[in-house]
Design an enzyme around this catalytic site. Structure first.
Site, PDB file in Angstrom:
ATOM      1  N   GLY A 222       0.778  -1.234   0.000  1.00  0.00           N
ATOM      2  CA  GLY A 222       0.000   0.000   0.000  1.00  0.00           C
ATOM      3  C   GLY A 222       0.804   1.275   0.000  1.00  0.00           C
ATOM      4  N   GLU A 263       4.644  -6.003   1.499  1.00  0.00           N
ATOM      5  CA  GLU A 263       4.087  -6.568   0.258  1.00  0.00           C
ATOM      6  C   GLU A 263       3.772  -5.457  -0.741  1.00  0.00           C
ATOM      7  OE1 GLU A 263       0.625  -8.134   2.051  1.00  0.00           O
ATOM      8  OE2 GLU A 263       1.648  -9.778   3.053  1.00  0.00           O
ATOM      9  N   GLY A 265       2.966  -3.658  -4.086  1.00  0.00           N
ATOM     10  CA  GLY A 265       2.523  -3.954  -5.447  1.00  0.00           C
ATOM     11  C   GLY A 265       2.800  -2.731  -6.310  1.00  0.00           C
ATOM     12  N   ARG A 302      -9.190   1.619 -13.952  1.00  0.00           N
ATOM     13  CA  ARG A 302      -8.993   2.351 -12.692  1.00  0.00           C
ATOM     14  C   ARG A 302      -9.701   3.702 -12.624  1.00  0.00           C
ATOM     15  NH1 ARG A 302      -4.716   3.888 -10.773  1.00  0.00           N
ATOM     16  NH2 ARG A 302      -5.069   3.225  -8.646  1.00  0.00           N
ATOM     17  N   TYR A 306     -12.146   3.329  -9.573  1.00  0.00           N
ATOM     18  CA  TYR A 306     -11.692   3.953  -8.321  1.00  0.00           C
ATOM     19  C   TYR A 306     -11.607   5.480  -8.400  1.00  0.00           C
ATOM     20  CZ  TYR A 306      -9.312  -0.644  -7.564  1.00  0.00           C
ATOM     21  OH  TYR A 306      -8.964  -1.953  -7.406  1.00  0.00           O
ATOM     22  N   CYS A 332     -19.113   0.828 -25.041  1.00  0.00           N
ATOM     23  CA  CYS A 332     -20.489   1.284 -24.876  1.00  0.00           C
ATOM     24  C   CYS A 332     -20.846   1.378 -23.404  1.00  0.00           C
ATOM     25  CB  CYS A 332     -21.436   0.380 -25.644  1.00  0.00           C
ATOM     26  SG  CYS A 332     -21.161   0.551 -27.404  1.00  0.00           S
ATOM     27  N   GLU A 333     -20.153   2.229 -22.744  1.00  0.00           N
ATOM     28  CA  GLU A 333     -20.350   2.603 -21.344  1.00  0.00           C
ATOM     29  C   GLU A 333     -19.776   4.011 -21.265  1.00  0.00           C
ATOM     30  OE1 GLU A 333     -21.561   0.721 -18.852  1.00  0.00           O
ATOM     31  OE2 GLU A 333     -21.547  -1.232 -19.862  1.00  0.00           O
ATOM     32  N   TYR A 360      -2.282  -2.788 -11.808  1.00  0.00           N
ATOM     33  CA  TYR A 360      -3.735  -2.883 -11.926  1.00  0.00           C
ATOM     34  C   TYR A 360      -4.246  -2.269 -13.234  1.00  0.00           C
ATOM     35  CZ  TYR A 360      -2.681  -3.632  -7.032  1.00  0.00           C
ATOM     36  OH  TYR A 360      -2.111  -4.095  -5.872  1.00  0.00           O
TER      37      TYR A 360
HETATM   38  C1  LIG Z   1      -3.232  -5.669  -2.903  1.00  0.00           C
HETATM   39  C2  LIG Z   1      -2.411  -6.093  -1.769  1.00  0.00           C
HETATM   40  C3  LIG Z   1      -1.114  -5.583  -1.611  1.00  0.00           C
HETATM   41  C4  LIG Z   1      -0.501  -4.569  -2.532  1.00  0.00           C
HETATM   42  O1  LIG Z   1      -1.084  -3.313  -2.474  1.00  0.00           O
HETATM   43  P1  LIG Z   1      -0.400  -2.112  -3.267  1.00  0.00           P
HETATM   44  O2  LIG Z   1      -1.264  -0.935  -2.982  1.00  0.00           O
HETATM   45  O3  LIG Z   1      -0.391  -2.469  -4.704  1.00  0.00           O
HETATM   46  O4  LIG Z   1       0.984  -1.964  -2.710  1.00  0.00           O
HETATM   47  C5  LIG Z   1      -0.360  -6.084  -0.569  1.00  0.00           C
HETATM   48  N1  LIG Z   1      -0.854  -7.000   0.293  1.00  0.00           N
HETATM   49  C6  LIG Z   1      -2.102  -7.487   0.179  1.00  0.00           C
HETATM   50  C7  LIG Z   1      -2.557  -8.502   1.140  1.00  0.00           C
HETATM   51  C8  LIG Z   1      -2.914  -7.046  -0.845  1.00  0.00           C
HETATM   52  O5  LIG Z   1      -4.158  -7.536  -0.957  1.00  0.00           O
END
Ligand SMILES: *Cc1c(COP(=O)(O)O)cnc(C)c1O
Length: 405
Positions: A222, A263, A265, A302, A306, A332-333, A360
């Site tokens: 995150g 973690e 992403g 996205r 979001y 078509c949206e 994403y």
């Molecule tokens: C989606 C997710 C992440 C990654 O989130 P990012 O915002 O992309 O860094 C990490 N851990 C878990 C459990 C997730 O579901």
């Protein structure tokens, strides 16, 4: 645009491979990972790439070769990781609402598992007892992240075991003598504030005594990355300092060899990705000029999903005078990518490029409106290669049972 790729290279890729096209920069992914490494203690930190953000095996290979571990959100992501050659010890499966059969599969594969419900923990205890170390995902009941749709730690969220149910958690753990080695908290995406991560730390600190086998404090992902030109992301240096200090304090306090896991992403791949489309039509309507492009929410959802902001450049004509456009898709949206957005003057046929398209983007793409999914291209040491091809008409029929004549 902090990337090793030039606009010229990106434009050439668009011409060579056609549009719409996802383009990724391997160097940027690796440099993001190294930036993380440089700000956290190597003794007490491990990073697991949250691969749901982008799962192409060539991307996973870049991540693996950089020395990063991998976090999976489904058993199929786990299998992709194994396919690419990640070792079981370097794979983490953070499941939510999954059937227990997936957890059995994960155990058979010998990977790290975080469980996110008392129900699955009970089943886990009944089957494995103390035989297989496991992690538990805790929902700390804090609000965090860019907006409600990407918040996962608040008190109405489906994710994790509510921190208010620690007694039940402890009861199940004791009943089966489960070896809980990891406490996990992931409160959402686009968390800029270091303090939010330290709220997880506080929850961990309170729990450590009750869970004597815990060795891993998993802070989830995150980290915020900048999407708008004037934005800043999470202060990684400050986060590193705060977490390192916390870990040292916990190690001293508990006498355990504790380690922090993360973690990320978006942090690893968001800025390394570019999505290039071409302008099909310009349409003037009152004050608004619509730039209708050859893609839609089927390829980059996205903004509509979001309300996400993606910066857009006209790479065919980057120096031209700015004008305001509504950039819209061909689905078509109502698929509006940007409204009232200043972009260098657009002509039909121009290449339009979305930034922050690594995370994403392609991963959430679909064949809606029976459109082809775009191709993906990876640049490594200045050379581009196709890492997944554009769909062809047969792909739309591939899974369908043929009509009987
Ligand atoms: C989606 C997710 C992440 C990654 O989130 P990012 O915002 O992309 O860094 C990490 N851990 C878990 C459990 C997730 O579901």
């Amino acid at each position: 645009m902090k990337t090793s790729l030039s606009l010229e290279q990106l434009k050439e890729a668009a011409m060579q491979y056609g549009t719409p096209l996802y383009v990724y920069d391997a160097e940027k992914i690796v440099s993001q990972y190294q930036h993380l490494l440089s700000h956290f203690s190597s003794q007490t930190t491990r990073f697991f790439y949250a691969c749901k953000s982008l799962t192409n095996i060539h991307i996973l290979n870049v991540i693996k070769n950089a020395g990063c571990n991998i976090d999976c959100s489904s058993i199929n992501e786990v299998k992709l990781a194994i396919h690419v050659g990640f070792l079981p010890n370097n794979i983490l499966y953070t499941s939510n609402s999954v059937g227990f059969d997936e957890i059995i599969e994960a155990v058979q594969l010998g990977i790290n598992v975080n469980i996110d419900s008392l129900s699955n923990l009970e089943k886990f205890g009944a089957k494995y007892g103390s035989a297989y170390p496991v992690g538990v995902r805790i929902r700390p009941n804090v609000m965090a992240g860019g907006n409600l749709k990407i918040s996962t730690g608040h008190d109405k969220s489906k994710f994790g075991i509510p921190v208010t149910q620690l007694d039940e958690l402890k009861t199940i753990q004791e009943k089966y003598n489960i070896t809980i080695t990891t406490l996990h908290i992931h409160t959402g995406s686009e968390i800029k504030d270091v303090h939010i991560f330290m709220q997880s730390a506080e929850v961990f600190e309170k729990m450590l005594d009750q869970f004597p086998a815990v060795q891993v404090l998993d802070f989830g992902g995150g980290f915020k990355v900048p999407y708008k030109p004037d934005e800043t992301g999470t202060d990684i240096a400050a986060l590193g300092n705060a977490v390192d200090a916390f870990m040292q304090r916990m190690i001293a306090k508990t006498g355990r060899a504790l380690i922090a896991w993360f973690e990320p992403g978006k942090y690893l791949v968001s800025e390394a990705g570019f999505f290039i489309a071409q302008v099909n039509v310009l349409k003037q309507s009152g004050e608004t000029i619509f730039a209708g492009i050859n893609t839609g929410l089927n390829h980059l959802i996205r903004p509509m999903f979001y309300d996400a902001y993606h910066h857009i450049l006209n790479i065919s004509n980057p120096g031209a005078q700015l004008k305001n456009y509504a950039v819209v898709g061909n689905i078509c949206e109502t698929d509006t990518f940007a409204w009232d957005r200043p972009i260098a003057t657009i002509h039909e046929g121009d290449f339009i490029m979305f930034l922050n398209a690594g995370a994403y983007g392609y991963e959430m793409a679909s064949n809606y409106n029976a459109r082809f999914k775009p191709a993906q291209v990876l640049f490594e040491t200045g050379v581009s290669k196709l890492i997944s091809r554009r769909d062809e008409f047969e792909d739309l029929l591939n899974l369908q049972v043929p009509l009987t004549k």
